[in-house]
Motif scaffolding. Structure first.
Motif, PDB file in Angstrom:
ATOM      1  N   LYS A 450      41.843 -48.068 122.626  1.00  0.00           N
ATOM      2  CA  LYS A 450      40.700 -48.369 121.951  1.00  0.00           C
ATOM      3  C   LYS A 450      40.618 -49.828 121.429  1.00  0.00           C
ATOM      4  O   LYS A 450      39.599 -50.461 121.768  1.00  0.00           O
ATOM      5  CB  LYS A 450      40.378 -47.364 120.812  1.00  0.00           C
ATOM      6  N   GLY A 451      41.513 -50.258 120.902  1.00  0.00           N
ATOM      7  CA  GLY A 451      41.689 -51.725 120.292  1.00  0.00           C
ATOM      8  C   GLY A 451      41.532 -52.702 121.310  1.00  0.00           C
ATOM      9  O   GLY A 451      41.080 -53.633 121.184  1.00  0.00           O
ATOM     10  N   ARG A 453      40.071 -52.369 124.462  1.00  0.00           N
ATOM     11  CA  ARG A 453      38.725 -52.215 124.778  1.00  0.00           C
ATOM     12  C   ARG A 453      37.953 -53.155 123.837  1.00  0.00           C
ATOM     13  O   ARG A 453      36.724 -53.834 124.333  1.00  0.00           O
ATOM     14  CB  ARG A 453      38.192 -50.696 125.079  1.00  0.00           C
ATOM     15  N   GLN A 454      38.025 -52.706 122.887  1.00  0.00           N
ATOM     16  CA  GLN A 454      36.983 -53.494 121.831  1.00  0.00           C
ATOM     17  C   GLN A 454      37.448 -55.147 121.809  1.00  0.00           C
ATOM     18  O   GLN A 454      36.365 -55.929 121.877  1.00  0.00           O
ATOM     19  CB  GLN A 454      37.268 -53.005 120.433  1.00  0.00           C
ATOM     20  N   LYS A 458      34.666 -57.896 123.418  1.00  0.00           N
ATOM     21  CA  LYS A 458      34.258 -58.969 122.808  1.00  0.00           C
ATOM     22  C   LYS A 458      34.516 -60.498 123.513  1.00  0.00           C
ATOM     23  O   LYS A 458      33.783 -61.290 123.545  1.00  0.00           O
ATOM     24  CB  LYS A 458      34.988 -59.294 121.159  1.00  0.00           C
TER      25      LYS A 458
END
Length: 502
Positions: A450-451, A453-454, A458
């Motif tokens: 998840k981290g 992908r974020q 960005k």
């Protein structure tokens, strides 16, 4: 270069007077009665020929740059032909900021050509500006300045200098806050604590001349790494890349010397063999002495303080500031040294892998486990190297029984890790709750994905790249790279656990 050239090609008249409280007062006097203007090196009122006259000196002072453009030779005794002027003019390098290229640099060159007949320096190293954390230039009006004396009082002069050198990437300004100087402070503390540990072990020991010591693989490796650091510093200094030089010093002392070589030396330091202890202490101090000479330009005070505490026979000079600076040596990179360095690099990879597995499965440091290292039959050199250094591997990895061979069947019932030229099979399944570890890894993998992908989202955003500062983008890229590395490692461990329990 463009600023310098533009200024010289667009010369205009220079108003040299300033209305300031401090400065060199303009040496011009006026006789208001006659209108005469007198320019003199000395006060004309002290000349008997002017007795009875009323002369008024110009109240203005000279522009700062009008006096400072004489600096390269006026500081050496000019206009007299002094010994210093003959010896040191012209000098080699000028270090300055880009904001005064036309104020000072160009004018010093003009003055040098005019009064001395040659330019005052050949290299001009343009540093970045030290700015606040928001990228603003420090100024009184903004109240965002950092007083160097406050930093020195809080962290030390060495921390101040080392941090700025470490952060001074060529061509870039340095955004900085007071807490950034903790970098240099922690490095200085590391140097002090490591040296204190070595000097504690010196008590009761006899220093052995370096020529009488037969080096082992770890000894040849540290000499190779020291030589590499010296060469990096040499090349970085020649090209004014102070950050690369500072990083080379940091990496060698903290990682190579402290984290690996000092730890490796404990095999002998903690043994019952007095001769082995003498040997280990001697080698450690020989490396430390040269490392202090290498680090001296970056951490001058603490390195000198420590140098004076070394045994006299170790010191190459009365003080570091006059000691010969280390030079790279070909004998530290001969075939035998390169073989030891390559083998030790593989040993480090093996130890790091075992430590990672211990950390991932939260196995306490005091719990040992057996390790079988499988090396391909054709890699006899690597197998012999690991066998020769088996005690060292056990010490650094906290392993129990260690075997080196080429039996693939030994993988059964063990967790494997793969490295360059080897596979290591770890007998840890009885030390962990496999189901709980698999569940924990699954949660961590999901959170890391998840981290990642974020972070990647960005970085893929054109708006983010258009608006964000370069250092912000760089930090996000580093974050994404770290997350990828963590994810890859966790997936590898998870898959290995699943395979081991089949």
């Amino acid at each position: 270069e463009n600023t310098y050239t533009h200024w010289l090609e667009n010369i205009r008249d220079w108003c040299i007077s300033r209305q300031l409280w401090w400065g060199h007062r303009i040496p011009v006097w006026y006789d208001d009665a006659t209108g005469e203007v007198i320019v003199s090196r000395t006060d004309p009122m002290e000349d008997p020929a002017n007795a009875g006259r009323t002369l008024r000196q110009d109240p203005d002072v000279l522009d700062t740059w009008f006096s400072s453009w004489l600096w390269p030779f006026s500081t050496l005794g000019w206009p007299d032909s002094t010994e210093d002027l003959v010896k040191y003019y012209p000098t080699t390098s000028l270090v300055t900021g880009y904001d005064i290229i036309f104020f000072w640099v160009a004018r010093m060159i003009m003055a040098g050509l005019e009064f001395m007949g040659e330019v005052p320096f050949r290299d001009i190293y343009i540093t970045g500006l030290v700015r606040d954390v928001k990228g603003r230039k420090m100024s009184k009006s903004l109240g965002n300045g950092i007083d160097p004396l406050d930093i020195v009082s809080r962290y030390g002069a060495d921390a101040h200098k080392f941090t700025l050198a470490y952060l001074s990437v060529q061509g870039q300004d340095i955004p900085i806050a007071p807490e950034n100087f903790q970098l240099g402070s922690k490095f200085a503390n590391k140097i002090w604590n490591a040296t204190r540990y070595l000097l504690m072990n010196l008590e009761g020991r006899t220093l052995v001349p370096l020529s009488e010591i037969e080096p082992r693989d770890a000894d040849r490796w540290i000499q190779y790494r020291l030589n590499s650091a010296v060469r990096t510093v040499e090349n970085a200094m020649k090209t004014y890349r102070m950050d690369e030089a500072a990083r080379a010093v940091y990496e060698f002392f903290w990682n190579d010397f402290c984290d690996w070589y000092i730890e490796a030396s404990k095999l002998d330091l903690y043994s019952e063999d007095s001769a082995a202890k003498d040997r280990a202490v001697s080698l450690l101090l020989y490396v430390l002495e040269e490392a202090l000479r290498l680090m001296h330009p970056f951490v001058s005070f603490i390195s000198e303080e420590i140098y004076q505490k070394l045994p006299r026979q170790l010191r190459t000079a009365e003080a570091l500031i006059v000691a010969p600076y280390p030079r790279s040596r070909e004998d530290r990179e001969d075939e035998r040294v390169r073989e030891s360095a390559a083998g030790f690099t593989t040993l480090q990879e093996l130890v790091r892998g075992i430590r990672t597995m211990r950390s991932e499965f939260t196995i306490p440091p005091g719990r040992t486990f057996d390790v079988y290292v499988r090396v391909a039959p054709e890699r006899r050199d690597l197998r012999e190297f690991l066998q020769t250094n088996g005690d060292l591997i056990r010490l650094l990895a906290g392993a129990g029984e260690l075997e080196i061979g080429h039996d693939h069947a030994r993988r059964a019932g063990r967790v494997a890790l793969v490295g360059s030229g080897f596979e290591a099979y770890l007998a840890i399944l009885d030390l962990i709750d496999v189901a709980a570890q698999v569940d924990r890894l699954a949660r961590n993998i999901a959170r890391t994905e998840k981290g990642l992908r974020q972070a990647e989202g960005k970085l893929a955003s054109e708006g983010f790249r258009a608006k964000a500062k370069p250092e912000v983008i760089s930090a996000e890229e580093s974050k994404a790279a770290d997350l990828r590395d963590q994810l890859e490692r966790m997936i590898m461990v998870r898959d290995e656990l699943a395979r081991s329990t089949l």
